[in-house]
Design a protein around this motif. Structure first.
Motif, mmCIF file in Angstrom:
data_model
loop_
_atom_site.group_PDB
_atom_site.id
_atom_site.type_symbol
_atom_site.label_atom_id
_atom_site.label_comp_id
_atom_site.label_asym_id
_atom_site.label_seq_id
_atom_site.Cartn_x
_atom_site.Cartn_y
_atom_site.Cartn_z
ATOM 1 N N MET A 1 -27.461 31.470 23.341
ATOM 2 C CA MET A 1 -26.662 30.428 22.765
ATOM 3 C C MET A 1 -27.513 29.638 21.775
ATOM 4 S SD MET A 1 -24.491 27.643 24.779
ATOM 5 C CE MET A 1 -22.924 28.355 24.979
ATOM 6 N N SER A 2 -26.912 29.246 20.627
ATOM 7 C CA SER A 2 -27.708 28.539 19.633
ATOM 8 C C SER A 2 -27.668 27.046 19.909
ATOM 9 C CB SER A 2 -27.191 28.839 18.227
ATOM 10 O OG SER A 2 -26.053 28.077 17.983
ATOM 11 N N THR A 3 -28.731 26.380 19.477
ATOM 12 C CA THR A 3 -28.830 24.941 19.710
ATOM 13 C C THR A 3 -28.554 24.153 18.431
ATOM 14 O OG1 THR A 3 -31.172 25.019 19.257
ATOM 15 C CG2 THR A 3 -30.486 25.232 21.557
ATOM 16 N N THR A 4 -27.996 24.821 17.424
ATOM 17 C CA THR A 4 -27.705 24.154 16.162
ATOM 18 C C THR A 4 -26.513 23.211 16.357
ATOM 19 O OG1 THR A 4 -28.378 26.151 15.015
ATOM 20 C CG2 THR A 4 -27.166 24.512 13.742
ATOM 21 N N PRO A 5 -26.686 21.936 15.988
ATOM 22 C CA PRO A 5 -25.556 21.012 16.166
ATOM 23 C C PRO A 5 -24.444 21.333 15.161
ATOM 24 C CG PRO A 5 -27.383 19.894 15.095
ATOM 25 C CD PRO A 5 -27.862 21.258 15.474
ATOM 26 N N VAL A 6 -23.244 21.159 15.601
ATOM 27 C CA VAL A 6 -22.089 21.421 14.750
ATOM 28 C C VAL A 6 -21.809 20.162 13.931
ATOM 29 C CG1 VAL A 6 -19.644 21.985 14.730
ATOM 30 C CG2 VAL A 6 -21.159 22.992 16.454
ATOM 31 N N ARG A 7 -21.775 20.353 12.615
ATOM 32 C CA ARG A 7 -21.484 19.211 11.747
ATOM 33 C C ARG A 7 -20.024 19.261 11.342
ATOM 34 N NH1 ARG A 7 -26.350 18.152 7.511
ATOM 35 N NH2 ARG A 7 -27.974 17.888 9.047
ATOM 36 N N ARG A 8 -19.403 18.140 11.474
ATOM 37 C CA ARG A 8 -18.018 18.057 11.035
ATOM 38 C C ARG A 8 -18.004 17.537 9.609
ATOM 39 N NH1 ARG A 8 -14.476 15.630 15.986
ATOM 40 N NH2 ARG A 8 -15.038 17.236 17.471
#
Length: 64
Positions: A1-8
């Motif tokens: 699983m990636s730890t990249t934050p999702v940007r809205r």
């Protein structure tokens, strides 16, 4: 699983209010220029200077 934050993505703001403000400022500057021009035109007339040009005829001279 990636730890990249999702940007809205933020909703894009409309450019109309800014364009309206710019148009109002341009019209206000234009109106101010016209008002200054009218005020300068309505001022007291500057004193006029008349120039007369005359041609002088040479006088006859007596031989020496």
């Amino acid at each position: 699983m990636s730890t990249t934050p999702v940007r809205r993505r933020l909703p894009r703001r409309s450019r109309w209010p800014r364009r309206i403000v710019v148009a109002v400022v341009v019209l206000a500057i234009f109106a101010l220029g016209i008002a200054i021009g009218q005020a300068l035109d309505d001022g007291p007339p500057s004193p006029s200077t008349e120039t007369y040009v005359r041609t002088l005829e040479p006088m006859t001279q007596q031989p020496g």
